[in-house]
Design a protein around this motif. Structure first.
Motif, short mmCIF file in Angstrom:
data_model
loop_
_atom_site.label_atom_id
_atom_site.label_comp_id
_atom_site.label_asym_id
_atom_site.label_seq_id
_atom_site.Cartn_x
_atom_site.Cartn_y
_atom_site.Cartn_z
N UNK A 3 30.32 12.36 8.69
CA UNK A 3 31.62 12.32 8.03
C UNK A 3 32.09 10.88 7.84
N UNK A 4 31.86 10.05 8.81
CA UNK A 4 32.25 8.63 8.70
C UNK A 4 31.43 7.95 7.61
N UNK A 5 30.15 8.24 7.56
CA UNK A 5 29.28 7.65 6.54
C UNK A 5 29.67 8.13 5.14
N UNK A 6 29.97 9.42 5.01
CA UNK A 6 30.39 9.95 3.71
C UNK A 6 31.72 9.36 3.28
N UNK A 7 32.64 9.18 4.22
CA UNK A 7 33.93 8.56 3.91
C UNK A 7 33.75 7.10 3.49
N UNK A 8 32.88 6.39 4.16
CA UNK A 8 32.62 4.98 3.80
C UNK A 8 32.00 4.88 2.41
N UNK A 9 31.08 5.78 2.09
CA UNK A 9 30.47 5.78 0.75
C UNK A 9 31.53 6.09 -0.31
N UNK A 10 32.41 7.03 -0.04
CA UNK A 10 33.46 7.39 -0.98
C UNK A 10 34.46 6.26 -1.20
N UNK A 11 34.86 5.59 -0.13
CA UNK A 11 35.81 4.48 -0.25
C UNK A 11 35.18 3.31 -1.00
N UNK A 12 33.94 2.98 -0.68
CA UNK A 12 33.27 1.90 -1.40
C UNK A 12 33.10 2.22 -2.88
N UNK A 13 32.74 3.46 -3.20
CA UNK A 13 32.56 3.84 -4.60
C UNK A 13 33.88 3.81 -5.35
N UNK A 14 34.92 4.37 -4.78
CA UNK A 14 36.21 4.39 -5.47
C UNK A 14 36.78 2.99 -5.63
N UNK A 15 36.64 2.15 -4.63
CA UNK A 15 37.10 0.77 -4.75
C UNK A 15 36.30 0.01 -5.79
N UNK A 16 35.00 0.26 -5.85
CA UNK A 16 34.16 -0.39 -6.84
C UNK A 16 34.49 0.02 -8.26
N UNK A 17 34.75 1.31 -8.46
CA UNK A 17 35.12 1.79 -9.80
C UNK A 17 36.47 1.21 -10.21
N UNK A 18 37.42 1.15 -9.27
CA UNK A 18 38.72 0.56 -9.58
C UNK A 18 38.57 -0.91 -10.00
N UNK A 19 37.76 -1.66 -9.28
CA UNK A 19 37.57 -3.07 -9.62
C UNK A 19 36.78 -3.24 -10.92
N UNK A 20 35.89 -2.30 -11.23
CA UNK A 20 35.17 -2.38 -12.50
C UNK A 20 36.10 -2.25 -13.70
N UNK A 21 37.20 -1.56 -13.53
CA UNK A 21 38.13 -1.33 -14.63
C UNK A 21 39.17 -2.44 -14.78
#
Length: 126
Positions: A3-21
Protein backbone atom coordinates in the motif's frame (compact mmCIF):
# COMPACT_ATOMS: atom_id res chain seq x y z
CA UNK A 1 4.23 -2.46 2.36
CA UNK A 2 2.41 -2.79 -0.96
CA UNK A 3 0.00 0.00 0.00
CA UNK A 4 2.85 2.40 0.77
CA UNK A 5 4.54 1.58 -2.54
CA UNK A 6 1.29 2.03 -4.48
CA UNK A 7 0.65 5.35 -2.73
CA UNK A 8 4.18 6.54 -3.53
CA UNK A 9 3.75 5.58 -7.20
CA UNK A 10 0.42 7.42 -7.33
CA UNK A 11 1.77 10.58 -5.69
CA UNK A 12 4.83 10.67 -7.96
CA UNK A 13 2.69 10.13 -11.07
CA UNK A 14 0.12 12.77 -10.17
CA UNK A 15 2.79 15.30 -9.23
CA UNK A 16 4.63 14.58 -12.47
CA UNK A 17 1.51 15.03 -14.59
CA UNK A 18 0.73 18.29 -12.79
CA UNK A 19 4.23 19.61 -13.47
CA UNK A 20 4.07 18.47 -17.10
CA UNK A 21 1.08 20.76 -17.61
CA UNK A 22 2.88 23.87 -16.32
CA UNK A 23 4.06 26.56 -18.78
CA UNK A 24 7.68 26.77 -17.64
CA UNK A 25 10.30 24.48 -19.15
CA UNK A 26 12.04 23.63 -15.88
CA UNK A 27 8.74 22.49 -14.36
CA UNK A 28 8.13 20.25 -17.37
CA UNK A 29 11.58 18.68 -16.92
CA UNK A 30 10.89 18.06 -13.22
CA UNK A 31 7.54 16.48 -14.16
CA UNK A 32 9.25 14.10 -16.58
CA UNK A 33 11.75 13.20 -13.88
CA UNK A 34 9.00 12.44 -11.34
CA UNK A 35 7.13 10.30 -13.84
CA UNK A 36 10.32 8.35 -14.60
CA UNK A 37 10.78 7.76 -10.86
CA UNK A 38 7.19 6.48 -10.64
CA UNK A 39 7.76 4.12 -13.58
CA UNK A 40 10.97 2.86 -11.96
CA UNK A 41 9.12 2.08 -8.73
CA UNK A 42 6.37 0.36 -10.72
CA UNK A 43 8.87 -1.82 -12.60
CA UNK A 44 10.66 -2.62 -9.36
CA UNK A 45 7.39 -3.63 -7.70
CA UNK A 46 6.65 -6.06 -10.55
CA UNK A 47 9.51 -8.23 -9.28
CA UNK A 48 7.45 -9.04 -6.17
CA UNK A 49 8.23 -7.49 -2.83
CA UNK A 50 10.05 -10.11 -0.76
CA UNK A 51 11.83 -9.71 2.53
CA UNK A 52 14.87 -11.85 3.46
CA UNK A 53 15.23 -13.58 0.09
CA UNK A 54 18.65 -14.50 -1.20
CA UNK A 55 20.00 -12.21 -3.96
CA UNK A 56 22.17 -14.96 -5.45
CA UNK A 57 22.14 -18.75 -5.56
CA UNK A 58 23.13 -20.50 -2.35
CA UNK A 59 24.39 -24.09 -2.17
CA UNK A 60 21.76 -26.44 -0.80
CA UNK A 61 18.80 -24.19 -1.70
CA UNK A 62 16.69 -24.97 -4.76
CA UNK A 63 17.26 -22.34 -7.45
CA UNK A 64 13.73 -21.06 -8.08
CA UNK A 65 12.21 -17.60 -8.03
CA UNK A 66 10.40 -18.58 -4.86
CA UNK A 67 13.75 -18.70 -3.01
CA UNK A 68 15.74 -15.96 -4.73
CA UNK A 69 15.17 -12.38 -5.78
CA UNK A 70 14.20 -11.69 -9.39
CA UNK A 71 17.17 -9.90 -11.02
CA UNK A 72 15.33 -8.69 -14.14
CA UNK A 73 13.38 -5.76 -12.59
CA UNK A 74 16.51 -4.67 -10.75
CA UNK A 75 18.51 -4.61 -13.98
CA UNK A 76 15.74 -2.75 -15.82
CA UNK A 77 15.44 -0.11 -13.10
CA UNK A 78 19.20 0.38 -12.95
CA UNK A 79 19.31 0.88 -16.71
CA UNK A 80 16.33 3.25 -16.56
CA UNK A 81 18.02 5.34 -13.84
CA UNK A 82 21.13 5.82 -15.96
CA UNK A 83 19.13 6.67 -19.07
CA UNK A 84 16.87 9.03 -17.10
CA UNK A 85 19.86 10.87 -15.67
CA UNK A 86 21.34 11.34 -19.14
CA UNK A 87 18.01 12.55 -20.53
CA UNK A 88 17.61 15.06 -17.68
CA UNK A 89 21.09 16.43 -18.31
CA UNK A 90 20.34 16.75 -22.03
CA UNK A 91 17.01 18.48 -21.34
CA UNK A 92 18.70 20.96 -19.01
CA UNK A 93 21.27 21.84 -21.68
CA UNK A 94 18.49 22.34 -24.23
CA UNK A 95 16.61 24.45 -21.67
CA UNK A 96 19.60 26.74 -21.16
CA UNK A 97 20.18 27.08 -24.91
CA UNK A 98 16.50 27.82 -25.54
CA UNK A 99 16.41 30.40 -22.77
CA UNK A 100 19.53 32.05 -24.16
CA UNK A 101 18.06 32.25 -27.67
CA UNK A 102 14.49 33.26 -26.85
CA UNK A 103 15.01 35.12 -23.57
CA UNK A 104 12.23 33.20 -21.81
CA UNK A 105 11.75 29.78 -20.28
CA UNK A 106 8.16 29.26 -21.42
CA UNK A 107 7.43 26.05 -23.28
CA UNK A 108 6.05 27.87 -26.31
CA UNK A 109 8.78 30.53 -26.30
CA UNK A 110 6.42 33.44 -25.67
CA UNK A 111 6.00 35.44 -22.49
CA UNK A 112 2.46 35.73 -21.13
CA UNK A 113 0.91 39.18 -21.05
CA UNK A 114 -0.42 38.58 -17.54
CA UNK A 115 2.77 37.01 -16.21
CA UNK A 116 3.38 38.47 -12.76
CA UNK A 117 6.32 36.26 -11.81
CA UNK A 118 8.85 38.89 -12.86
CA UNK A 119 9.40 41.97 -10.77
CA UNK A 120 8.83 45.11 -12.85
CA UNK A 121 10.71 48.10 -11.47
CA UNK A 122 10.34 51.50 -13.06
CA UNK A 123 13.37 53.71 -12.98
CA UNK A 124 12.86 57.01 -11.25
CA UNK A 125 13.60 60.08 -13.36
CA UNK A 126 15.86 62.67 -11.65
Amino acid sequence: MEMVLALAIGVLTSSGVYLLLRPRTFQVIMGLTLISYAVNLFIFSMGRLKIDSEPVLVPGVVATLANTADPMPQALVLTAIVIGFAMTALFLVVLLASRGLSGTDHVDGREDALDDTRLHIKEAKP
